[in-house]
Design a protein around this motif. Structure first.
Motif, short mmCIF file in Angstrom:
data_model
loop_
_atom_site.label_atom_id
_atom_site.label_comp_id
_atom_site.label_asym_id
_atom_site.label_seq_id
_atom_site.Cartn_x
_atom_site.Cartn_y
_atom_site.Cartn_z
N TYR A 177 56.33 24.50 17.19
CA TYR A 177 57.13 24.12 16.02
C TYR A 177 58.55 23.75 16.48
O TYR A 177 59.14 22.79 15.99
N ALA A 178 59.07 24.50 17.45
CA ALA A 178 60.41 24.18 17.98
C ALA A 178 60.41 22.76 18.56
O ALA A 178 61.35 21.98 18.33
N ILE A 179 59.35 22.42 19.26
CA ILE A 179 59.27 21.08 19.86
C ILE A 179 59.16 20.03 18.75
O ILE A 179 59.82 18.98 18.79
N GLY A 196 73.50 18.71 22.95
CA GLY A 196 73.10 17.65 23.89
C GLY A 196 71.63 17.32 23.68
O GLY A 196 70.86 18.18 23.23
N GLN A 197 71.27 16.10 24.05
CA GLN A 197 69.92 15.61 23.72
C GLN A 197 68.81 16.56 24.23
O GLN A 197 68.79 16.92 25.41
N GLY A 198 67.94 16.94 23.32
CA GLY A 198 66.78 17.76 23.69
C GLY A 198 67.10 19.22 23.97
O GLY A 198 66.20 19.99 24.33
N GLN A 199 68.35 19.62 23.77
CA GLN A 199 68.75 20.99 24.15
C GLN A 199 68.74 21.93 22.94
O GLN A 199 69.18 21.56 21.85
N PHE A 200 68.27 23.14 23.18
CA PHE A 200 68.34 24.19 22.16
C PHE A 200 69.65 24.96 22.37
O PHE A 200 70.25 24.89 23.45
N ILE A 201 70.10 25.67 21.32
CA ILE A 201 71.32 26.47 21.48
C ILE A 201 70.95 27.94 21.65
O ILE A 201 69.86 28.36 21.25
N GLN A 202 71.84 28.69 22.23
CA GLN A 202 71.67 30.14 22.32
C GLN A 202 72.24 30.73 21.05
O GLN A 202 73.33 30.33 20.64
N ASN A 203 71.54 31.66 20.43
CA ASN A 203 72.14 32.34 19.29
C ASN A 203 73.02 33.46 19.79
O ASN A 203 72.58 34.59 19.96
N LEU A 204 74.27 33.12 20.04
CA LEU A 204 75.20 34.13 20.55
C LEU A 204 75.96 34.71 19.37
O LEU A 204 77.14 34.47 19.19
N GLY A 205 75.24 35.39 18.52
CA GLY A 205 75.87 36.04 17.39
C GLY A 205 76.26 35.10 16.26
O GLY A 205 76.96 35.49 15.34
N GLN A 206 75.82 33.83 16.33
CA GLN A 206 76.18 32.91 15.25
C GLN A 206 75.43 33.22 13.97
O GLN A 206 75.82 32.83 12.89
N TRP A 224 63.82 29.85 19.51
CA TRP A 224 64.50 28.58 19.76
C TRP A 224 65.40 28.27 18.57
O TRP A 224 64.93 28.26 17.42
N ASP A 225 66.68 28.02 18.83
CA ASP A 225 67.64 27.64 17.79
C ASP A 225 68.04 26.19 17.99
O ASP A 225 68.25 25.76 19.12
N LEU A 226 68.17 25.45 16.92
CA LEU A 226 68.60 24.05 16.98
C LEU A 226 69.78 23.88 16.02
O LEU A 226 69.73 24.37 14.88
N LYS A 227 70.82 23.19 16.48
CA LYS A 227 71.94 22.91 15.58
C LYS A 227 72.32 21.44 15.71
O LYS A 227 72.64 20.96 16.80
N PHE A 228 72.24 20.74 14.59
CA PHE A 228 72.54 19.31 14.54
C PHE A 228 73.64 19.07 13.51
O PHE A 228 73.74 19.79 12.52
N LYS A 229 74.45 18.02 13.77
CA LYS A 229 75.51 17.64 12.82
C LYS A 229 75.21 16.28 12.23
O LYS A 229 74.64 15.42 12.92
N ARG A 230 75.65 16.08 11.02
CA ARG A 230 75.43 14.79 10.37
C ARG A 230 76.41 13.75 10.91
O ARG A 230 77.61 14.02 11.04
N ILE A 231 75.88 12.56 11.21
CA ILE A 231 76.74 11.44 11.58
C ILE A 231 76.62 10.38 10.48
O ILE A 231 75.59 10.28 9.84
#
Ligand SMILES: C[S@@+](CC[C@H](N)C(=O)[O-])C[C@H]1O[C@@H](n2cnc3c(N)ncnc32)[C@H](O)[C@@H]1O
Length: 232
Positions: A177-179, A196-206, A224-231
């Motif tokens: 599902y992460a993929i 960055g492209q294709g990269q997951f984030i670390q949940n460092l207390g966010q 697996w955590d993903l964070k995207f911003k709107r452009i």
């Protein structure tokens, strides 16, 4: 990005099966006594968010909050942010209501409806500073994958509801599902990956650890955590 579809042109498959579940006396009491304070009932049109939240501060939406650990904790630690939670599971809504009262929170409102319906018909465009979906139902069987919430039409719908520069934060402990999430979001041109492209984030207390995540941790699951911003 997909074309701008009118709400009734989007066909989205339900992402949940309605289940009442066992409701404890405390959850039942919370629903009876606290729903009038924190709960929102949907009328015919768009929610009037200015009237609903007394202070005009950033607004974060959480879809499928479960028992509400993340909203309760985040709303407590960030009183300068408003939170809107949507969950179909009534015992979970009762559970969160009790936490809101115990913590005397004033910056949270809840909707007990299908988020797809809320987004399509009741939430104004560009009303959210952020949207979070932690551990959406994984629907592990291949024949059920069509029920997974995070798919292109849903991402497109969410894009319309998020303000320019707003973000989405997703987490799952199902690798496939992460993929799938990463592929769909990377393909969609209205968001970019902050890691960055294709990269997951670390949940460092966010984000707080949720009930579902705790269960997975006991089984040794990775997250697996993903964070995207709107452009725009
Ligand atoms: C696997 S649980 C995770 C709950 C919580 N986020 C956690 O991490 O503990 C997924 C939740 O999403 C809710 N859900 C699924 N589809 C939904 C929808 N379309 N609208 C609102 N809630 C939904 C389910 O009722 C369930 O509580």
């Amino acid at each position: 990005m997909l074309s701008l579809l009118k709400p009734n042109q989007i066909h989205l498959i339900p992402s949940f099966v309605r289940r009442e579940g066992r409701i404890t006396p405390a959850q039942k009491k919370a629903l009876e006594q606290l729903w009038p304070i924190y709960g929102l009932s949907l009328g015919a049109g768009y929610l009037d968010l200015t009237a609903i939240f007394s202070r005009q501060i950033p607004l974060i939406l959480e879809i499928g909050f479960g028992n509400g650990e993340s909203i309760a904790q985040q709303a407590y630690t960030t009183p300068e942010v408003n939170f809107l939670g949507i969950e179909v599971y009534r015992p979970g809504v009762g559970q969160l209501l009790a936490q809101l009262k115990a913590k005397e929170l004033k910056n949270v409102r809840l909707i007990n409806e299908d988020a797809l319906k809320v987004l399509q018909y009741h939430l104004p465009d560009q009303s959210l500073d952020g949207a979070q979906i932690f551990f959406p139902d994984p629907w592990p069987k291949k024949r059920h994958h069509k029920r997974r919430l995070i798919q292109l039409p849903f991402i497109d719908l969410l894009w319309h509801k998020i303000k320019p520069n707003g973000w989405i934060h997703l987490a799952t402990d199902w690798q496939d599902y992460a993929i799938q999430m990463m592929e769909a979001l990377s393909q969609y041109k209205g968001f970019y990956n902050i890691a960055g492209q294709g990269q997951f984030i670390q949940n460092l207390g966010q984000r707080p650890i949720t009930k579902f995540e705790h269960r997975g941790q006991r089984l040794g699951n990775l997250v697996w955590d993903l964070k995207f911003k709107r452009i725009d």
